[in-house]
Design an enzyme around this catalytic site. Structure first.
Site, PDB file in Angstrom:
ATOM      1  N   ASP A  69       0.849  -1.189   0.000  1.00  0.00           N
ATOM      2  CA  ASP A  69       0.000   0.000   0.000  1.00  0.00           C
ATOM      3  C   ASP A  69       0.883   1.236   0.000  1.00  0.00           C
ATOM      4  OD1 ASP A  69      -1.072   0.326   3.487  1.00  0.00           O
ATOM      5  OD2 ASP A  69       0.865  -0.169   2.649  1.00  0.00           O
ATOM      6  N   TYR A  71       2.895   4.792   0.769  1.00  0.00           N
ATOM      7  CA  TYR A  71       3.482   5.436   1.949  1.00  0.00           C
ATOM      8  C   TYR A  71       2.429   6.343   2.579  1.00  0.00           C
ATOM      9  CZ  TYR A  71       8.001   4.056  -0.124  1.00  0.00           C
ATOM     10  OH  TYR A  71       9.054   3.354  -0.649  1.00  0.00           O
ATOM     11  N   PHE A  82       6.841   1.973  -3.985  1.00  0.00           N
ATOM     12  CA  PHE A  82       8.219   2.146  -3.505  1.00  0.00           C
ATOM     13  C   PHE A  82       8.814   3.512  -3.847  1.00  0.00           C
ATOM     14  CE2 PHE A  82       7.931  -2.557  -3.786  1.00  0.00           C
ATOM     15  CZ  PHE A  82       8.199  -2.864  -2.473  1.00  0.00           C
ATOM     16  N   HIS A 191      11.022  -9.324   1.145  1.00  0.00           N
ATOM     17  CA  HIS A 191      10.716  -7.902   0.994  1.00  0.00           C
ATOM     18  C   HIS A 191      11.970  -7.073   1.260  1.00  0.00           C
ATOM     19  CE1 HIS A 191       8.711  -4.023   1.679  1.00  0.00           C
ATOM     20  NE2 HIS A 191       7.695  -4.544   1.005  1.00  0.00           N
TER      21      HIS A 191
END
Length: 232
Positions: A69, A71, A82, A191
């Site tokens: 999701d 920031y 990202f 991740h």
């Protein structure tokens, strides 16, 4: 369900996804967002919710990177997973992405974290959830966005060939079930978060692997170097 919703989304994506906009879940999602904006700040700004789709039209997609999701801090989210706008400090996961690119390809870590040049080359920077309440990570999960973005992944898998999907972490990795592995390349890794990057994201070699695959298939490689003066 009443009149179809026509979101501010790029035309080739509207053609691919227009059936979704008249489904009950999407109407409920729109109502949720309308009410949410009355009581809270929502990121990214409305004009940037579908930024990934504007930057990377359907025919242009060659790589898909999936985030969870947006920031949730001020000025960070701009509709590309990202990524942060220029002038915004790089979040830890993005720092680790750049560290792996440096390790993998020898490209120096850039001063800024705006990934738009990747998107314009064909890297769809897709979050599974496209909005979030300010300062509340994951606050818009399970409201309908995942149904929509799962459809994005599934339709790309069905209607395109020879895409590369980069799925980092358990959440993204579970989406591999939506992808036809006989038609596409799926790359899995932990991740890039500081909590897991040292367990295999650093060292995954995904960025060189993407270009090796694209080159083998006679497709244009991605210039991962954000320091480059090349314009896209």
């Amino acid at each position: 369900m009443g009149e179809e919703i026509r979101p501010d989304i790029e035309e080739s994506w509207y053609a691919l996804l227009h059936d979704e906009f008249n489904k009950s879940y999407f109407h409920q999602l729109k109502q949720f967002l309308t009410e949410e904006k009355k009581r809270a700040v929502v990121y990214p700004p409305g004009r940037l919710i579908f930024n990934a789709f504007w930057q990377t039209p359907v025919p242009r997609v060659s790589v898909v990177i999936l985030g969870q999701d947006p920031y949730h801090g001020p000025g960070q989210a701009h509709g590309l997973c990202f990524s942060v706008p220029e002038g915004v400090p790089k979040p830890p996961s993005l720092v680790n992405i750049f560290k792996e690119i440096q390790r993998d390809l020898g490209i120096p870590v850039p001063l800024q974290g705006n990934l738009t040049p990747w998107a314009r080359q064909g890297v769809l920077l897709l979050n599974a959830t496209l909005t979030v309440r300010a300062n509340m990570a994951g606050s818009h999960q399970h409201k309908g966005w995942e149904t929509f973005t799962d459809t994005v992944i599934r339709k790309l898998s069905e209607q395109r060939d020879k895409l590369v999907f980069l799925l980092w972490g358990n959440y993204a990795g579970a989406k591999q079930e939506l992808i036809d592995h006989s038609r596409h390349r799926v790359l899995l890794a932990p991740h890039p978060s500081p909590l897991s990057a040292s367990r295999g994201f650093i060292g995954c070699g995904h960025f060189s692997a993407v270009n090796n695959y694209l080159r083998t298939e006679g497709l244009a490689e991605i210039n991962w170097d954000l320091n480059s003066s090349t314009k896209f």
